[in-house]
Design a protein around this motif. Structure first.
Motif, PDB file in Angstrom:
ATOM      1  N   ILE A 145      88.483  40.304  51.178  1.00  0.00           N
ATOM      2  CA  ILE A 145      87.977  39.008  50.703  1.00  0.00           C
ATOM      3  C   ILE A 145      86.499  38.834  51.040  1.00  0.00           C
ATOM      4  O   ILE A 145      85.779  38.168  50.312  1.00  0.00           O
ATOM      5  N   PHE A 146      86.043  39.473  52.091  1.00  0.00           N
ATOM      6  CA  PHE A 146      84.608  39.432  52.399  1.00  0.00           C
ATOM      7  C   PHE A 146      83.814  40.143  51.302  1.00  0.00           C
ATOM      8  O   PHE A 146      82.842  39.621  50.781  1.00  0.00           O
ATOM      9  N   THR A 147      84.270  41.354  50.957  1.00  0.00           N
ATOM     10  CA  THR A 147      83.562  42.127  49.927  1.00  0.00           C
ATOM     11  C   THR A 147      83.544  41.386  48.597  1.00  0.00           C
ATOM     12  O   THR A 147      82.561  41.420  47.864  1.00  0.00           O
ATOM     13  N   GLU A 148      84.654  40.724  48.303  1.00  0.00           N
ATOM     14  CA  GLU A 148      84.761  40.060  47.010  1.00  0.00           C
ATOM     15  C   GLU A 148      83.879  38.827  46.875  1.00  0.00           C
ATOM     16  O   GLU A 148      83.689  38.312  45.786  1.00  0.00           O
ATOM     17  N   THR A 149      83.359  38.340  47.988  1.00  0.00           N
ATOM     18  CA  THR A 149      82.564  37.117  47.916  1.00  0.00           C
ATOM     19  C   THR A 149      81.128  37.290  48.404  1.00  0.00           C
ATOM     20  O   THR A 149      80.210  36.713  47.838  1.00  0.00           O
ATOM     21  N   VAL A 150      80.924  38.113  49.427  1.00  0.00           N
ATOM     22  CA  VAL A 150      79.639  38.083  50.132  1.00  0.00           C
ATOM     23  C   VAL A 150      78.446  38.461  49.248  1.00  0.00           C
ATOM     24  O   VAL A 150      77.323  37.994  49.457  1.00  0.00           O
ATOM     25  N   PHE A 151      78.686  39.264  48.212  1.00  0.00           N
ATOM     26  CA  PHE A 151      77.575  39.679  47.350  1.00  0.00           C
ATOM     27  C   PHE A 151      76.942  38.496  46.617  1.00  0.00           C
ATOM     28  O   PHE A 151      75.800  38.583  46.177  1.00  0.00           O
ATOM     29  N   ALA A 152      77.688  37.410  46.478  1.00  0.00           N
ATOM     30  CA  ALA A 152      77.191  36.278  45.687  1.00  0.00           C
ATOM     31  C   ALA A 152      76.391  35.268  46.503  1.00  0.00           C
ATOM     32  O   ALA A 152      75.909  34.282  45.960  1.00  0.00           O
ATOM     33  N   VAL A 153      76.219  35.510  47.806  1.00  0.00           N
ATOM     34  CA  VAL A 153      75.478  34.534  48.617  1.00  0.00           C
ATOM     35  C   VAL A 153      74.011  34.510  48.219  1.00  0.00           C
ATOM     36  O   VAL A 153      73.480  35.462  47.659  1.00  0.00           O
ATOM     37  N   SER A 154      73.378  33.405  48.551  1.00  0.00           N
ATOM     38  CA  SER A 154      71.960  33.249  48.261  1.00  0.00           C
ATOM     39  C   SER A 154      71.143  33.963  49.319  1.00  0.00           C
ATOM     40  O   SER A 154      71.520  34.028  50.488  1.00  0.00           O
ATOM     41  N   THR A 155      70.001  34.515  48.903  1.00  0.00           N
ATOM     42  CA  THR A 155      69.132  35.161  49.880  1.00  0.00           C
ATOM     43  C   THR A 155      68.005  34.221  50.306  1.00  0.00           C
ATOM     44  O   THR A 155      67.175  34.567  51.121  1.00  0.00           O
ATOM     45  N   GLN A 156      67.988  33.031  49.713  1.00  0.00           N
ATOM     46  CA  GLN A 156      66.926  32.092  50.044  1.00  0.00           C
ATOM     47  C   GLN A 156      67.276  31.290  51.295  1.00  0.00           C
ATOM     48  O   GLN A 156      68.305  30.629  51.350  1.00  0.00           O
ATOM     49  N   GLU A 157      66.372  31.391  52.275  1.00  0.00           N
ATOM     50  CA  GLU A 157      66.659  30.772  53.564  1.00  0.00           C
ATOM     51  C   GLU A 157      66.476  29.256  53.549  1.00  0.00           C
ATOM     52  O   GLU A 157      66.857  28.579  54.496  1.00  0.00           O
ATOM     53  N   ASN A 158      65.862  28.723  52.482  1.00  0.00           N
ATOM     54  CA  ASN A 158      65.600  27.274  52.514  1.00  0.00           C
ATOM     55  C   ASN A 158      66.861  26.420  52.351  1.00  0.00           C
ATOM     56  O   ASN A 158      66.845  25.230  52.648  1.00  0.00           O
TER      57      ASN A 158
END
Lengths: 380, 108
Positions: A145-158
């Motif tokens: 479930i981590f692999t299936e979701t983590v790719f979609a996180v934002s890389t913007q720290e704001n």
């Protein structure tokens, strides 16, 4: 004063795990150190970067370690340096002896290396969780479930809350994991066995990425604890603490379209679609905001990508099933490729509402638990 | 070789001038971006106020747009490249960039 001898490989493997938490960019200098605690029952290696902390226990009766402890205590050593030194030692076993003023003598075969250590008193105290209800889960399931979701996180720290994966236990007895960067979203539901543990937390993507390197045995079961701002994953020997991201995650259910709104329902062979997108991407990566256009008219499904400086690609796709209206929609192929990478089912079901609304991807025949959303390109 | 140093002096001056220009450009760009964001905010506010006013005058809400049609003013602002969602309210969208939250607001 510490004194023990141990098998080098076993010690090295244990070091490798703890080192996952130790980084060079830390605000407290003591955190670049590795803390070694030696008791009669075994050796504990502790590392932390303030966000992630790992306690790795090597029991004295571990068969591979052939450990012999004759003196106890604790000491701090420069983590990266110590690991290098250990890996260069010549023989299969090494002896670790603490001398006066926190000096450490490492002997292996004919080689003797003296290292300067520090008093472990200066190491920050790590907040511990051990009480309360827990959730038991297989490492494999959690990684999935981590692999299936983590790719979609934002890389913007704001917007820090979007840099993590939202994990929530639902009243239906399911665990929901969701991540979004506001261009795409991935949500996975997982039925849980009975547990008292209720939570609603945001786990940083960095913690998720190093989780995979720490818990390498997919078949074992780990226990999850939560207290305040920390989450703990624990097996028999390793305790993996991660700080959580503060804030409340917005309700993502409202983003998922109603069944009734869909106007087009397509099913593709996932691998084939991915190869088509890979080819389209060859052209789109050359331009900024490169997009691929999917045109559905009658029985034909065509993808086209155009890049003024490079060329164009035109490819006909075979839909395994097609139901609904004609449509022409443009999107970033990168998002579709990322989405397809985590779909393990051989067939993928993609449903559309219109060319300006997000479309959904689901593994065919397993629709209920896993859904991904991708927004099309905005056009005037 | 006195002119060698001269060249370096000149380069140094040029570098400083360019740096100053760069700072100026960044400054202007930031001002423009802030103005555009403010402009988008004000336009959305204005639209809300106009709706309110119409409500007061007619004593009833005019529902000329059917339920499944997005608010034309909001969609125009979104199409011009501004977020209309709460989280990124009136912030600029990159070319072609879309946003799940904005779309949800427009079409729900």
């Amino acid at each position: 004063m510490i004194k023990f001898s141990i098998n080098k490989t076993a010690f090295q493997n244990a070091l490798k795990i703890t080192k996952q938490a130790i980084g060079s960019k830390v605000t407290i200098p003591a955190l670049t150190k590795l803390k070694i605690e030696v008791e009669e029952k075994g050796i504990t290696l502790i590392g932390s970067n303030g966000q992630i902390s790992i306690k790795n226990f090597l029991p004295a009766d571990n068969k591979d370690a052939s450990m012999l402890i004759s003196g106890t205590g604790s000491v701090l050593l420069e983590a990266a340096f110590f690991e290098n030194v250990v890996s260069q030692l010549p023989e299969v076993t090494l002896e670790f002896i603490e001398k006066e003023q926190k000096q450490v003598l490492l002997t292996s075969g004919k080689s003797e290396i003296t290292l300067k250590g520090l008093d472990s008193e200066i190491y920050p105290h790590l907040q511990e969780i051990s009480e309360g209800s827990s959730l038991k889960m297989k490492v494999k399931v959690l990684k999935e479930i981590f692999t299936e979701t983590v790719f979609a996180v934002s890389t913007q720290e704001n917007r820090p809350i979007f840099t993590g994966v939202h994990l929530e236990t639902l009243s239906t007895g399911e665990l929901k994991a969701v991540a979004t960067d506001s261009h795409r979203m991935s949500q996975r539901l997982l039925p849980l066995e009975d547990t008292d543990l209720k939570f609603d937390v945001i786990l940083p993507s960095k913690s998720i990425n190093s989780f995979k390197n720490v818990f390498t045995n997919d078949e074992e079961e780990i226990e999850i604890f939560i207290s305040g701002s920390q989450m703990l994953f624990q097996n028999e020997t390793i305790s993996y603490y991660s700080r959580l991201i503060e804030g409340s995650y917005p309700d993502t259910n409202r983003l998922i379209p109603n069944e009734a709104d869909y106007t087009l329902d397509l099913v593709f062979d996932a691998a084939q679609l991915r190869h088509t997108m890979d080819r389209a991407r060859l052209l789109t990566v050359m331009t900024t905001n490169g997009t691929v256009k999917l045109t559905v008219s009658g029985d034909s499904v065509v993808t086209t990508a155009n890049s003024p400086e490079v060329g164009s690609v035109h490819e006909e796709l075979t839909a395994l099933s097609k139901e609904g209206n004609d449509l022409s929609i443009s999107f970033n192929p990168e998002y579709l490729i990322d989405a397809l990478k985590v779909i393990k089912a051989p067939e993928v079901r993609i449903r559309f509402i219109s060319n300006v609304r997000p479309f959904t991807l689901q593994p065919r025949n397993e629709e209920s638990g896993f859904v991904q959303l991708i927004t099309p390109v905005r056009t005037n | 070789m006195a002119d060698k140093y001269d060249v370096f002096d000149q380069l140094g001056e040029l570098e400083n001038t360019l740096n100053t220009t760069l700072t100026q450009i960044s400054g202007i760009r930031q001002v423009l971006e802030a103005s555009m964001t403010e402009n988008a905010t004000l336009r959305m506010e204005l639209e809300k106020l106009r709706d309110r006013l119409a409500e007061f005058e007619k004593k009833e809400v005019k529902k000329e747009t059917p339920k499944d049609q997005p608010n034309p003013n909001l969609i125009q602002i979104f199409n011009e490249g501004f977020h209309i969602c709460h989280l990124h309210y009136a912030e600029r969208l990159a070319e072609g960039e879309s946003c799940l939250d904005c779309l949800e607001l427009l079409y729900r």
